[in-house]
Design a protein around this motif. Sequence first.
Motif, PDB file in Angstrom:
ATOM      1  N   ASN A 114      46.007 -10.590  56.782  1.00 43.05           N
ATOM      2  CA  ASN A 114      45.368  -9.415  56.179  1.00 43.05           C
ATOM      3  C   ASN A 114      43.870  -9.624  56.009  1.00 43.05           C
ATOM      4  O   ASN A 114      43.070  -8.731  56.302  1.00 43.05           O
ATOM      5  CB  ASN A 114      46.011  -9.087  54.828  1.00 43.05           C
ATOM      6  CG  ASN A 114      47.338  -8.392  54.987  1.00 43.05           C
ATOM      7  OD1 ASN A 114      47.601  -7.741  55.983  1.00 43.05           O
ATOM      8  ND2 ASN A 114      48.188  -8.541  53.994  1.00 43.05           N
ATOM      9  N   HIS A 115      43.464 -10.799  55.511  1.00 42.94           N
ATOM     10  CA  HIS A 115      42.036 -11.098  55.362  1.00 42.94           C
ATOM     11  C   HIS A 115      41.333 -11.021  56.711  1.00 42.94           C
ATOM     12  O   HIS A 115      40.239 -10.462  56.828  1.00 42.94           O
ATOM     13  CB  HIS A 115      41.821 -12.485  54.734  1.00 42.94           C
ATOM     14  CG  HIS A 115      42.049 -12.517  53.269  1.00 42.94           C
ATOM     15  ND1 HIS A 115      41.170 -12.004  52.351  1.00 42.94           N
ATOM     16  CD2 HIS A 115      43.090 -13.007  52.546  1.00 42.94           C
ATOM     17  CE1 HIS A 115      41.643 -12.172  51.139  1.00 42.94           C
ATOM     18  NE2 HIS A 115      42.820 -12.784  51.230  1.00 42.94           N
ATOM     19  N   TYR A 116      41.962 -11.581  57.726  1.00 43.69           N
ATOM     20  CA  TYR A 116      41.370 -11.570  59.059  1.00 43.69           C
ATOM     21  C   TYR A 116      41.207 -10.142  59.583  1.00 43.69           C
ATOM     22  O   TYR A 116      40.150  -9.769  60.088  1.00 43.69           O
ATOM     23  CB  TYR A 116      42.230 -12.393  60.025  1.00 43.69           C
ATOM     24  CG  TYR A 116      41.752 -12.309  61.445  1.00 43.69           C
ATOM     25  CD1 TYR A 116      40.624 -12.996  61.864  1.00 43.69           C
ATOM     26  CD2 TYR A 116      42.413 -11.509  62.372  1.00 43.69           C
ATOM     27  CE1 TYR A 116      40.163 -12.904  63.168  1.00 43.69           C
ATOM     28  CE2 TYR A 116      41.960 -11.406  63.680  1.00 43.69           C
ATOM     29  CZ  TYR A 116      40.840 -12.109  64.066  1.00 43.69           C
ATOM     30  OH  TYR A 116      40.386 -12.003  65.346  1.00 43.69           O
ATOM     31  N   LEU A 117      42.247  -9.337  59.443  1.00 44.00           N
ATOM     32  CA  LEU A 117      42.181  -7.966  59.955  1.00 44.00           C
ATOM     33  C   LEU A 117      41.153  -7.127  59.207  1.00 44.00           C
ATOM     34  O   LEU A 117      40.445  -6.314  59.802  1.00 44.00           O
ATOM     35  CB  LEU A 117      43.559  -7.308  59.899  1.00 44.00           C
ATOM     36  CG  LEU A 117      44.567  -7.853  60.907  1.00 44.00           C
ATOM     37  CD1 LEU A 117      45.948  -7.275  60.633  1.00 44.00           C
ATOM     38  CD2 LEU A 117      44.133  -7.559  62.336  1.00 44.00           C
ATOM     39  N   VAL A 118      41.049  -7.337  57.903  1.00 45.58           N
ATOM     40  CA  VAL A 118      40.030  -6.621  57.132  1.00 45.58           C
ATOM     41  C   VAL A 118      38.637  -7.055  57.585  1.00 45.58           C
ATOM     42  O   VAL A 118      37.732  -6.220  57.736  1.00 45.58           O
ATOM     43  CB  VAL A 118      40.233  -6.833  55.617  1.00 45.58           C
ATOM     44  CG1 VAL A 118      39.020  -6.363  54.816  1.00 45.58           C
ATOM     45  CG2 VAL A 118      41.490  -6.115  55.162  1.00 45.58           C
ATOM     46  N   ASP A 119      38.450  -8.343  57.832  1.00 43.48           N
ATOM     47  CA  ASP A 119      37.167  -8.832  58.332  1.00 43.48           C
ATOM     48  C   ASP A 119      36.833  -8.203  59.682  1.00 43.48           C
ATOM     49  O   ASP A 119      35.703  -7.761  59.904  1.00 43.48           O
ATOM     50  CB  ASP A 119      37.198 -10.360  58.443  1.00 43.48           C
ATOM     51  CG  ASP A 119      35.851 -10.934  58.837  1.00 43.48           C
ATOM     52  OD1 ASP A 119      34.826 -10.556  58.215  1.00 43.48           O
ATOM     53  OD2 ASP A 119      35.819 -11.762  59.771  1.00 43.48           O
ATOM     54  N   VAL A 120      37.817  -8.150  60.576  1.00 40.25           N
ATOM     55  CA  VAL A 120      37.599  -7.514  61.885  1.00 40.25           C
ATOM     56  C   VAL A 120      37.224  -6.046  61.699  1.00 40.25           C
ATOM     57  O   VAL A 120      36.308  -5.533  62.340  1.00 40.25           O
ATOM     58  CB  VAL A 120      38.853  -7.648  62.782  1.00 40.25           C
ATOM     59  CG1 VAL A 120      38.768  -6.750  64.005  1.00 40.25           C
ATOM     60  CG2 VAL A 120      39.048  -9.107  63.203  1.00 40.25           C
ATOM     61  N   ASN A 127      33.392   1.795  65.433  1.00 38.14           N
ATOM     62  CA  ASN A 127      33.772   1.760  66.851  1.00 38.14           C
ATOM     63  C   ASN A 127      35.082   2.516  67.028  1.00 38.14           C
ATOM     64  O   ASN A 127      35.925   2.552  66.134  1.00 38.14           O
ATOM     65  CB  ASN A 127      33.931   0.319  67.344  1.00 38.14           C
ATOM     66  CG  ASN A 127      32.608  -0.414  67.374  1.00 38.14           C
ATOM     67  OD1 ASN A 127      31.566   0.172  67.656  1.00 38.14           O
ATOM     68  ND2 ASN A 127      32.629  -1.692  67.056  1.00 38.14           N
ATOM     69  N   ASP A 128      35.260   3.102  68.189  1.00 35.78           N
ATOM     70  CA  ASP A 128      36.439   3.926  68.456  1.00 35.78           C
ATOM     71  C   ASP A 128      37.748   3.157  68.365  1.00 35.78           C
ATOM     72  O   ASP A 128      38.759   3.697  67.954  1.00 35.78           O
ATOM     73  CB  ASP A 128      36.339   4.570  69.843  1.00 35.78           C
ATOM     74  CG  ASP A 128      35.240   5.622  69.902  1.00 35.78           C
ATOM     75  OD1 ASP A 128      34.836   6.119  68.837  1.00 35.78           O
ATOM     76  OD2 ASP A 128      34.801   5.930  71.021  1.00 35.78           O
ATOM     77  N   HIS A 129      37.752   1.883  68.749  1.00 35.25           N
ATOM     78  CA  HIS A 129      39.006   1.131  68.807  1.00 35.25           C
ATOM     79  C   HIS A 129      39.429   0.542  67.462  1.00 35.25           C
ATOM     80  O   HIS A 129      40.458  -0.085  67.360  1.00 35.25           O
ATOM     81  CB  HIS A 129      38.917   0.024  69.860  1.00 35.25           C
ATOM     82  CG  HIS A 129      37.846  -0.974  69.570  1.00 35.25           C
ATOM     83  ND1 HIS A 129      36.521  -0.730  69.841  1.00 35.25           N
ATOM     84  CD2 HIS A 129      37.905  -2.202  69.029  1.00 35.25           C
ATOM     85  CE1 HIS A 129      35.813  -1.771  69.478  1.00 35.25           C
ATOM     86  NE2 HIS A 129      36.623  -2.677  68.977  1.00 35.25           N
ATOM     87  N   ILE A 130      38.649   0.786  66.410  1.00 33.26           N
ATOM     88  CA  ILE A 130      38.990   0.197  65.116  1.00 33.26           C
ATOM     89  C   ILE A 130      40.270   0.798  64.539  1.00 33.26           C
ATOM     90  O   ILE A 130      40.928   0.196  63.697  1.00 33.26           O
ATOM     91  CB  ILE A 130      37.815   0.310  64.116  1.00 33.26           C
ATOM     92  CG1 ILE A 130      37.972  -0.699  62.986  1.00 33.26           C
ATOM     93  CG2 ILE A 130      37.695   1.715  63.573  1.00 33.26           C
ATOM     94  CD1 ILE A 130      37.975  -2.124  63.421  1.00 33.26           C
TER      95      ILE A 130
END
Length: 151
Positions: A114-120, A127-130
């Motif tokens: 979860n931390h990683y995905l929030v950072d990404v 950006n469109d792919h977010i």
Amino acid sequence: MNPFLDIIAGHPVRELAAGEFVLKQDEPCPSLYVLLEGEVEVLRDDVRVAKISEVGAVFGEMSLLLGGPCTASVRTLTAARITTVDEPRAFLASSPAACLHIAELLAHRIDALNHYLVDVKHQYEGNDHIGMVDDVLSTLMHRHPKRKTKN
């Protein structure tokens, strides 16, 4: 020392050379494995997702809990000693402390993801792919297990 090691004391110990597989993705996983010594890598679709040398690390728990084949491969990077817990469902049913240990491991993994995905998401905001990250986060938070149907 890791208290989980006391719980698994007495189970068989295997000694593996570098490069040996502890388990392989998509193959049956009848046991639970605990790292006592050495370093392993976890591979998903032949991509390294983790390198682990922590004594007490557990492998095979995902397959055990999901009731299917191994979800990843685990290969030794160095010589390693690994405890094998056969009949892992019975073992977990008889040990609340072991269940708690595995639940904590899984919770730490989910929290890190979860931390990683929030950072990404923060890095690629606008950006469109977010939207993909939103979908993954939503799935992690709301996914329900598939129900097994009786024939």
